[in-house]
Design a protein around this motif. Structure first.
Motif, PDB file in Angstrom:
ATOM      1  N   GLN A   1       8.984  11.866  15.020  1.00 39.23           N
ATOM      2  CA  GLN A   1       7.562  12.037  15.314  1.00 39.23           C
ATOM      3  C   GLN A   1       6.723  11.879  14.044  1.00 39.23           C
ATOM      4  OE1 GLN A   1       5.869  12.664  18.338  1.00 39.23           O
ATOM      5  NE2 GLN A   1       7.806  11.919  19.147  1.00 39.23           N
ATOM      6  N   ALA A   2       7.175  12.433  12.933  1.00 42.15           N
ATOM      7  CA  ALA A   2       6.436  12.338  11.672  1.00 42.15           C
ATOM      8  C   ALA A   2       6.398  10.905  11.154  1.00 42.15           C
ATOM      9  CB  ALA A   2       7.065  13.267  10.631  1.00 42.15           C
ATOM     10  N   ALA A   3       7.524  10.202  11.243  1.00 39.14           N
ATOM     11  CA  ALA A   3       7.561   8.811  10.782  1.00 39.14           C
ATOM     12  C   ALA A   3       6.652   7.936  11.636  1.00 39.14           C
ATOM     13  CB  ALA A   3       8.995   8.287  10.804  1.00 39.14           C
ATOM     14  N   ALA A   4       6.734   8.088  12.949  1.00 42.26           N
ATOM     15  CA  ALA A   4       5.890   7.295  13.847  1.00 42.26           C
ATOM     16  C   ALA A   4       4.409   7.596  13.621  1.00 42.26           C
ATOM     17  CB  ALA A   4       6.281   7.552  15.299  1.00 42.26           C
ATOM     18  N   ALA A   5       4.084   8.849  13.347  1.00 44.84           N
ATOM     19  CA  ALA A   5       2.683   9.217  13.100  1.00 44.84           C
ATOM     20  C   ALA A   5       2.137   8.496  11.874  1.00 44.84           C
ATOM     21  CB  ALA A   5       2.558  10.730  12.931  1.00 44.84           C
ATOM     22  N   GLN A   6       2.960   8.328  10.858  1.00 48.74           N
ATOM     23  CA  GLN A   6       2.514   7.582   9.675  1.00 48.74           C
ATOM     24  C   GLN A   6       2.149   6.154  10.049  1.00 48.74           C
ATOM     25  OE1 GLN A   6       4.836   8.009   5.983  1.00 48.74           O
ATOM     26  NE2 GLN A   6       5.971   9.616   7.071  1.00 48.74           N
ATOM     27  N   TRP A   7       3.027   5.514  10.824  1.00 48.01           N
ATOM     28  CA  TRP A   7       2.806   4.110  11.188  1.00 48.01           C
ATOM     29  C   TRP A   7       1.608   3.931  12.119  1.00 48.01           C
ATOM     30  CZ3 TRP A   7       5.129  -0.444   9.632  1.00 48.01           C
ATOM     31  CH2 TRP A   7       6.155  -0.294   8.705  1.00 48.01           C
ATOM     32  N   ARG A   8       1.300   4.933  12.928  1.00 44.85           N
ATOM     33  CA  ARG A   8       0.142   4.821  13.835  1.00 44.85           C
ATOM     34  C   ARG A   8      -1.155   4.569  13.075  1.00 44.85           C
ATOM     35  NH1 ARG A   8       2.494   9.249  16.385  1.00 44.85           N
ATOM     36  NH2 ARG A   8       3.657   8.539  18.190  1.00 44.85           N
ATOM     37  N   GLU A   9      -1.194   4.994  11.823  1.00 43.09           N
ATOM     38  CA  GLU A   9      -2.399   4.834  11.013  1.00 43.09           C
ATOM     39  C   GLU A   9      -2.638   3.394  10.576  1.00 43.09           C
ATOM     40  OE1 GLU A   9      -2.517   7.517   7.727  1.00 43.09           O
ATOM     41  OE2 GLU A   9      -1.978   9.249   8.947  1.00 43.09           O
ATOM     42  N   PHE A  10      -1.597   2.564  10.554  1.00 40.27           N
ATOM     43  CA  PHE A  10      -1.770   1.229   9.987  1.00 40.27           C
ATOM     44  C   PHE A  10      -1.022   0.112  10.709  1.00 40.27           C
ATOM     45  CE2 PHE A  10       1.455   3.511   7.475  1.00 40.27           C
ATOM     46  CZ  PHE A  10       2.564   2.704   7.671  1.00 40.27           C
ATOM     47  N   ALA A  11      -0.435   0.393  11.879  1.00 42.05           N
ATOM     48  CA  ALA A  11       0.351  -0.645  12.556  1.00 42.05           C
ATOM     49  C   ALA A  11       0.379  -0.424  14.066  1.00 42.05           C
ATOM     50  CB  ALA A  11       1.781  -0.651  12.013  1.00 42.05           C
ATOM     51  N   THR A  12       0.790  -1.466  14.757  1.00 46.69           N
ATOM     52  CA  THR A  12       1.089  -1.385  16.188  1.00 46.69           C
ATOM     53  C   THR A  12       2.529  -1.847  16.363  1.00 46.69           C
ATOM     54  OG1 THR A  12       0.290  -3.633  16.576  1.00 46.69           O
ATOM     55  CG2 THR A  12      -1.299  -1.831  16.894  1.00 46.69           C
ATOM     56  N   TRP A  13       3.115  -1.562  17.528  1.00 47.12           N
ATOM     57  CA  TRP A  13       4.497  -1.965  17.733  1.00 47.12           C
ATOM     58  C   TRP A  13       4.817  -2.173  19.202  1.00 47.12           C
ATOM     59  CZ3 TRP A  13       3.291   2.689  15.283  1.00 47.12           C
ATOM     60  CH2 TRP A  13       3.491   3.869  16.010  1.00 47.12           C
ATOM     61  N   VAL A  14       5.954  -2.819  19.399  1.00 50.26           N
ATOM     62  CA  VAL A  14       6.541  -2.998  20.727  1.00 50.26           C
ATOM     63  C   VAL A  14       7.970  -2.484  20.646  1.00 50.26           C
ATOM     64  CG1 VAL A  14       5.084  -4.942  21.390  1.00 50.26           C
ATOM     65  CG2 VAL A  14       7.269  -5.369  20.261  1.00 50.26           C
ATOM     66  N   ILE A  15       8.480  -2.041  21.798  1.00 52.66           N
ATOM     67  CA  ILE A  15       9.842  -1.522  21.820  1.00 52.66           C
ATOM     68  C   ILE A  15      10.605  -2.092  23.006  1.00 52.66           C
ATOM     69  CG2 ILE A  15       9.140   0.647  20.758  1.00 52.66           C
ATOM     70  CD1 ILE A  15      10.069   1.582  23.871  1.00 52.66           C
TER      71      ILE A  15
ATOM     72  N   GLU B   1       0.847  -1.187   0.000  1.00 59.50           N
ATOM     73  CA  GLU B   1       0.000   0.000   0.000  1.00 59.50           C
ATOM     74  C   GLU B   1       0.893   1.251   0.000  1.00 59.50           C
ATOM     75  OE1 GLU B   1      -3.044   0.170   3.022  1.00 59.50           O
ATOM     76  OE2 GLU B   1      -3.401  -1.986   2.866  1.00 59.50           O
ATOM     77  N   PRO B   2       0.497   2.286  -0.726  1.00 64.40           N
ATOM     78  CA  PRO B   2       1.313   3.497  -0.788  1.00 64.40           C
ATOM     79  C   PRO B   2       1.649   4.088   0.588  1.00 64.40           C
ATOM     80  CG  PRO B   2      -0.364   3.569  -2.493  1.00 64.40           C
ATOM     81  CD  PRO B   2      -0.654   2.361  -1.637  1.00 64.40           C
ATOM     82  N   ARG B   3       0.716   4.096   1.514  1.00 68.93           N
ATOM     83  CA  ARG B   3       0.992   4.670   2.838  1.00 68.93           C
ATOM     84  C   ARG B   3       2.013   3.832   3.602  1.00 68.93           C
ATOM     85  NH1 ARG B   3      -4.206   3.196   6.616  1.00 68.93           N
ATOM     86  NH2 ARG B   3      -4.391   1.041   5.925  1.00 68.93           N
ATOM     87  N   VAL B   4       1.998   2.526   3.405  1.00 67.62           N
ATOM     88  CA  VAL B   4       2.966   1.647   4.066  1.00 67.62           C
ATOM     89  C   VAL B   4       4.346   1.833   3.439  1.00 67.62           C
ATOM     90  CG1 VAL B   4       3.550  -0.748   4.602  1.00 67.62           C
ATOM     91  CG2 VAL B   4       1.160   0.013   4.710  1.00 67.62           C
ATOM     92  N   ILE B   5       4.391   1.926   2.128  1.00 69.92           N
ATOM     93  CA  ILE B   5       5.660   2.174   1.435  1.00 69.92           C
ATOM     94  C   ILE B   5       6.252   3.505   1.902  1.00 69.92           C
ATOM     95  CG2 ILE B   5       6.697   2.662  -0.826  1.00 69.92           C
ATOM     96  CD1 ILE B   5       4.584   0.648  -1.972  1.00 69.92           C
ATOM     97  N   ALA B   6       5.419   4.526   2.023  1.00 70.23           N
ATOM     98  CA  ALA B   6       5.886   5.836   2.499  1.00 70.23           C
ATOM     99  C   ALA B   6       6.368   5.755   3.946  1.00 70.23           C
ATOM    100  CB  ALA B   6       4.781   6.875   2.363  1.00 70.23           C
TER     101      ALA B   6
END
Length: 97
Positions: free
Chosen positions: A78-92, A18-23
């Motif tokens: 912050q901008a990169a993480a904001a993109q991922w918040r739209e389509f993923a979850t994560w652990v750190i 998906e384009p948003r995931v690629i971005a």
């Protein structure tokens, strides 16, 4: 040094092409050129297909806790993480080594 590990999992129904995931992947792949606190950086898509596997991984390092704080607060991060918040979850995990 502090190791900063992140494992990201795409939400149900979201695909890597998906384009948003690629971005979003591109935003993380370029982050080490934008954030001066990053001392070590690698990220990539998972290559295995197992039910417990995450989809994308980041393995990075910064000098100390202050550098980690600056990295996390950096506008590019912050901008990169904001993109991922739209389509993923994560652990750190963050640990000193």
């Amino acid at each position: 040094m502090i190791r900063h590990l992140v494992l990201l999992k795409l939400n149900e129904g979201v695909s890597r092409d998906e384009p948003r995931v690629i971005a979003g992947a591109r935003a993380f792949q370029e982050l080490d050129t934008l954030v001066p606190e990053i001392e070590f950086w690698e990220c990539a898509w998972n290559i295995t297909d197992r039910p417990i596997a995450y989809d994308f991984a980041i393995n990075s390092a910064v000098a100390d806790r202050d550098a980690l704080k600056r990295y996390l607060e950096h506008p590019a991060h912050q901008a990169a993480a904001a993109q991922w918040r739209e389509f993923a979850t994560w652990v750190i995990a963050d640990y000193e080594f």
